[in-house]
Design a protein around this motif. Sequence first.
Motif, PDB file in Angstrom:
ATOM      1  N   GLU A 181       6.767  -1.465  10.341  1.00 48.83           N
ATOM      2  CA  GLU A 181       7.258  -0.773  10.033  1.00 48.83           C
ATOM      3  C   GLU A 181       7.441  -0.446   8.897  1.00 48.83           C
ATOM      4  OE1 GLU A 181      11.651   1.750  10.069  1.00 48.83           O
ATOM      5  OE2 GLU A 181      11.029   0.489  11.949  1.00 48.83           O
ATOM      6  N   VAL A 182       6.817   0.615   7.658  1.00 50.75           N
ATOM      7  CA  VAL A 182       7.084   0.833   6.285  1.00 50.75           C
ATOM      8  C   VAL A 182       8.097   1.929   6.152  1.00 50.75           C
ATOM      9  CG1 VAL A 182       5.312   1.191   4.534  1.00 50.75           C
ATOM     10  CG2 VAL A 182       4.360   0.369   6.471  1.00 50.75           C
ATOM     11  N   THR A 183       8.567   1.585   5.224  1.00 52.07           N
ATOM     12  CA  THR A 183       9.889   1.795   4.650  1.00 52.07           C
ATOM     13  C   THR A 183       9.987   3.530   3.629  1.00 52.07           C
ATOM     14  OG1 THR A 183      10.925   0.400   3.501  1.00 52.07           O
ATOM     15  CG2 THR A 183      11.803   0.351   5.982  1.00 52.07           C
ATOM     16  N   SER A 184      10.911   3.691   3.722  1.00 52.95           N
ATOM     17  CA  SER A 184      10.223   4.672   2.160  1.00 52.95           C
ATOM     18  C   SER A 184      10.097   3.792   1.457  1.00 52.95           C
ATOM     19  CB  SER A 184      11.409   5.948   2.018  1.00 52.95           C
ATOM     20  OG  SER A 184      12.829   5.357   2.124  1.00 52.95           O
ATOM     21  N   THR A 185      11.139   3.172   1.273  1.00 48.84           N
ATOM     22  CA  THR A 185      11.455   2.092  -0.351  1.00 48.84           C
ATOM     23  C   THR A 185       9.563   0.656  -0.189  1.00 48.84           C
ATOM     24  OG1 THR A 185      14.035   1.044   0.761  1.00 48.84           O
ATOM     25  CG2 THR A 185      12.879  -0.284  -0.937  1.00 48.84           C
ATOM     26  N   ASP A 186       9.424   0.756   1.060  1.00 50.27           N
ATOM     27  CA  ASP A 186       8.052  -0.089   0.792  1.00 50.27           C
ATOM     28  C   ASP A 186       7.100   0.967  -0.212  1.00 50.27           C
ATOM     29  OD1 ASP A 186       8.875  -2.383   1.938  1.00 50.27           O
ATOM     30  OD2 ASP A 186       8.094  -1.096   4.453  1.00 50.27           O
ATOM     31  N   ASN A 187       6.794   2.689   0.186  1.00 46.26           N
ATOM     32  CA  ASN A 187       6.354   2.753  -0.319  1.00 46.26           C
ATOM     33  C   ASN A 187       6.748   3.516  -1.864  1.00 46.26           C
ATOM     34  OD1 ASN A 187       4.981   4.090   2.005  1.00 46.26           O
ATOM     35  ND2 ASN A 187       6.230   5.410   2.633  1.00 46.26           N
ATOM     36  N   SER A 188       7.637   3.585  -1.868  1.00 45.67           N
ATOM     37  CA  SER A 188       8.240   4.436  -3.143  1.00 45.67           C
ATOM     38  C   SER A 188       7.794   2.332  -4.182  1.00 45.67           C
ATOM     39  CB  SER A 188       9.264   3.497  -3.459  1.00 45.67           C
ATOM     40  OG  SER A 188      10.116   4.585  -2.965  1.00 45.67           O
ATOM     41  N   ILE A 189       7.293   1.106  -3.849  1.00 49.87           N
ATOM     42  CA  ILE A 189       7.382   0.310  -3.741  1.00 49.87           C
ATOM     43  C   ILE A 189       5.984   0.328  -4.004  1.00 49.87           C
ATOM     44  CG2 ILE A 189       6.881  -2.230  -3.747  1.00 49.87           C
ATOM     45  CD1 ILE A 189       9.624  -2.445  -2.446  1.00 49.87           C
TER      46      ILE A 189
END
Length: 115
Positions: A77-85
């Motif tokens: 699961e890719v989170t919005s935090t992962d996307n921001s990083i």
Amino acid sequence: MKDKEVLKLVGARIRLLRKERGLSQEALGEKGGFHFSYIGQVERGEKNISLLNLAQIAEALEVNLIQLFSYVDEKIEVTSTDNSIQEIVGMLRETTDERIRLAKNVLKEILNANT
């Protein structure tokens, strides 16, 4: 992961990004230089798309190429935090070494201020 699964996951991610931007398949096709039917085939996972075409679609969607692979899978699961990083890493890759050092120092200051 089965061969067709990755095509479907990337296609679904492209569809999601396209819809978030309010684009039709035809509009995305025009922006990227593709026929709308090709975009539909990609979104349905029917086409084994080349990296060059993926890059053109990413540019037309105004996202980094890696964002086309930031899909949600049952296993990952890719989170919005992962996307921001990932977005930050993309920005850093497109800048100078001097600005990367500056960004690193700013980040250190921000993170140390919270401890």
